[in-house]
Design a protein around this motif. Sequence first.
Motif, mmCIF file in Angstrom:
data_model
loop_
_atom_site.group_PDB
_atom_site.id
_atom_site.type_symbol
_atom_site.label_atom_id
_atom_site.label_comp_id
_atom_site.label_asym_id
_atom_site.label_seq_id
_atom_site.Cartn_x
_atom_site.Cartn_y
_atom_site.Cartn_z
ATOM 1 N N ASP A 1 39.342 146.685 43.544
ATOM 2 C CA ASP A 1 39.639 147.637 42.216
ATOM 3 C C ASP A 1 39.947 147.244 40.889
ATOM 4 O OD1 ASP A 1 39.023 150.197 43.464
ATOM 5 O OD2 ASP A 1 40.890 149.458 44.239
ATOM 6 N N LYS A 2 40.344 145.786 41.011
ATOM 7 C CA LYS A 2 41.019 145.569 39.300
ATOM 8 C C LYS A 2 41.518 144.151 40.121
ATOM 9 C CE LYS A 2 41.510 150.212 36.974
ATOM 10 N NZ LYS A 2 42.533 150.433 36.010
ATOM 11 N N THR A 3 41.227 142.778 39.194
ATOM 12 C CA THR A 3 42.150 141.812 39.047
ATOM 13 C C THR A 3 42.429 141.570 37.717
ATOM 14 O OG1 THR A 3 39.839 141.122 40.719
ATOM 15 C CG2 THR A 3 40.879 139.112 39.164
ATOM 16 N N HIS A 4 43.008 140.915 37.444
ATOM 17 C CA HIS A 4 44.688 140.566 36.294
ATOM 18 C C HIS A 4 44.281 138.863 36.661
ATOM 19 C CE1 HIS A 4 44.867 144.839 36.458
ATOM 20 N NE2 HIS A 4 45.408 144.618 37.645
ATOM 21 N N ILE A 5 44.308 138.343 35.325
ATOM 22 C CA ILE A 5 44.338 136.960 35.290
ATOM 23 C C ILE A 5 46.209 136.729 34.075
ATOM 24 C CG2 ILE A 5 43.564 134.521 34.237
ATOM 25 C CD1 ILE A 5 42.230 135.936 36.599
ATOM 26 N N LEU A 6 46.775 135.958 35.258
ATOM 27 C CA LEU A 6 47.989 135.501 34.587
ATOM 28 C C LEU A 6 48.392 134.401 34.106
ATOM 29 C CD1 LEU A 6 51.127 137.149 33.761
ATOM 30 C CD2 LEU A 6 51.321 136.460 36.157
ATOM 31 N N VAL A 7 48.493 134.114 32.567
ATOM 32 C CA VAL A 7 48.866 132.426 32.489
ATOM 33 C C VAL A 7 50.112 132.676 31.430
ATOM 34 C CG1 VAL A 7 47.229 130.390 31.306
ATOM 35 C CG2 VAL A 7 46.410 132.585 32.945
ATOM 36 N N ASN A 8 51.108 131.479 31.825
ATOM 37 C CA ASN A 8 52.362 131.401 30.828
ATOM 38 C C ASN A 8 53.222 132.297 30.886
ATOM 39 O OD1 ASN A 8 51.524 128.597 30.897
ATOM 40 N ND2 ASN A 8 50.003 129.005 28.987
ATOM 41 N N GLY A 9 52.694 133.550 31.815
ATOM 42 C CA GLY A 9 53.606 134.470 32.119
ATOM 43 C C GLY A 9 53.524 135.790 31.666
ATOM 44 N N THR A 10 52.256 135.507 30.870
ATOM 45 C CA THR A 10 51.143 137.132 30.192
ATOM 46 C C THR A 10 49.774 137.362 31.213
ATOM 47 O OG1 THR A 10 52.068 136.511 27.985
ATOM 48 C CG2 THR A 10 50.216 137.864 28.310
ATOM 49 N N ILE A 11 49.688 138.259 31.270
ATOM 50 C CA ILE A 11 48.141 138.700 31.927
ATOM 51 C C ILE A 11 46.435 138.590 30.615
ATOM 52 C CG2 ILE A 11 46.303 140.760 32.617
ATOM 53 C CD1 ILE A 11 49.219 141.753 34.155
ATOM 54 N N VAL A 12 46.060 137.803 30.633
ATOM 55 C CA VAL A 12 45.921 137.316 30.005
ATOM 56 C C VAL A 12 43.864 138.238 29.802
ATOM 57 C CG1 VAL A 12 46.681 135.038 28.598
ATOM 58 C CG2 VAL A 12 44.760 135.473 30.502
ATOM 59 N N ARG A 13 43.669 138.632 30.631
ATOM 60 C CA ARG A 13 42.903 139.523 30.969
ATOM 61 C C ARG A 13 42.194 140.025 32.684
ATOM 62 N NH1 ARG A 13 36.136 137.250 31.868
ATOM 63 N NH2 ARG A 13 34.857 138.721 32.413
ATOM 64 N N SER A 14 41.512 141.554 32.434
ATOM 65 C CA SER A 14 42.037 142.116 33.423
ATOM 66 C C SER A 14 40.246 143.006 33.663
ATOM 67 C CB SER A 14 42.727 143.607 33.844
ATOM 68 O OG SER A 14 43.451 142.818 33.200
ATOM 69 N N GLY A 15 39.874 142.958 35.304
ATOM 70 C CA GLY A 15 38.487 143.326 35.168
ATOM 71 C C GLY A 15 37.956 143.417 36.699
ATOM 72 N N ASP A 16 36.898 143.558 36.288
ATOM 73 C CA ASP A 16 36.903 144.342 38.022
ATOM 74 C C ASP A 16 36.198 143.314 39.119
ATOM 75 O OD1 ASP A 16 34.262 143.110 38.386
ATOM 76 O OD2 ASP A 16 33.149 145.432 36.992
ATOM 77 N N SER A 17 36.456 143.277 40.416
ATOM 78 C CA SER A 17 36.307 142.826 41.438
ATOM 79 C C SER A 17 35.436 141.293 41.008
ATOM 80 C CB SER A 17 35.582 143.203 42.919
ATOM 81 O OG SER A 17 34.258 143.454 42.959
ATOM 82 N N SER A 18 34.543 141.332 39.977
ATOM 83 C CA SER A 18 34.142 140.202 39.232
ATOM 84 C C SER A 18 34.396 139.055 38.736
ATOM 85 C CB SER A 18 32.157 140.578 38.737
ATOM 86 O OG SER A 18 33.022 141.672 37.527
ATOM 87 N N LEU A 19 35.159 139.752 38.731
ATOM 88 C CA LEU A 19 36.012 138.131 37.877
ATOM 89 C C LEU A 19 36.826 137.321 38.651
ATOM 90 C CD1 LEU A 19 37.553 137.399 35.145
ATOM 91 C CD2 LEU A 19 39.384 139.788 35.278
ATOM 92 N N VAL A 20 36.890 137.717 39.987
ATOM 93 C CA VAL A 20 36.957 136.904 40.944
ATOM 94 C C VAL A 20 35.861 135.917 41.184
ATOM 95 C CG1 VAL A 20 37.233 136.815 44.408
ATOM 96 C CG2 VAL A 20 38.968 138.589 42.412
ATOM 97 N N SER A 21 34.566 135.990 40.912
ATOM 98 C CA SER A 21 33.559 135.718 41.230
ATOM 99 C C SER A 21 34.047 134.267 39.930
ATOM 100 C CB SER A 21 32.406 135.892 41.457
ATOM 101 O OG SER A 21 32.231 137.145 42.481
ATOM 102 N N GLU A 22 34.502 135.313 39.288
ATOM 103 C CA GLU A 22 33.786 134.438 37.666
ATOM 104 C C GLU A 22 35.368 133.143 37.793
ATOM 105 O OE1 GLU A 22 35.940 134.008 33.230
ATOM 106 O OE2 GLU A 22 33.945 135.856 33.723
#
Length: 246
Positions: free
Chosen positions: A213-234
């Motif tokens: 349903d949702k994908t979150h990118i965590l970098v250096n202890g902070t969520i820097v981007r959230s999106g849908d499943s297409s973010l996994v492909s990116e």
Amino acid sequence: MALLEIKNLSVKIGDKQILKNVNLSVEKGETHVLMGPNGAGKSTLGNVIMGNENYEVTEGSIIYKGIDITETSVTERAKNGIFLSFQNPIEVPGITLSNFIRNAKDEVEGQKNRIWAFRKELEAKMKLLNMDKEYADRDLNVGFSGGEKKKAEILQMLMLNPVLAILDETDSGLDVDAVRTVSEGVKDFQEKGEGAMIIITHSTRILDALNVDKTHILVNGTIVRSGDSSLVSEINEGGFEKYLEQ
């Protein structure tokens, strides 16, 4: 009302700050993926949601089912339907896999499970995970291969049927066949239950058969981007480099 609401969460261990102002909202039945490079704080977030006392919440709150659980114990969170599968499952000599799961199930459900019915359900789930039945009577994780340890974690999840399951690097260190088998167990939980999932990973192999349903990118202890499943492909195509440069 969200099932899980993390608000401005900051966490440290000792003098080291690991998470900084993390916000995350998970609805009932959703599958969220938390991705990021090694050391980003992904496992820390999972442990903090579960209530690991080694981590200190310095700011923010964890709201679960509308109740602030920031200060509640691991035991209370487990009884209330939160489950964490470990990245590196530990060995527990002296208690069999079967007894460990049955005791946990009795505790979570607040009643004794009948041995015959429990064993029948356990063996059905072990078959789904392609686990030999004899592992049920072996001490938990003692002498298990890496793949069997991960399968044992998913077996626990399927038997306990939590409201919120957190899977920490469940596919790490597994060969292709083991990843496929573990994925089938996770898919079974996703399709047959109403539980929500947070899947922590820096790989994407376990996600191939799942609905995200949702994908979150965590970098250096902070969520820097959230999106849908297409973010996994990116991330599969470009990695985390552009986020590390921010």
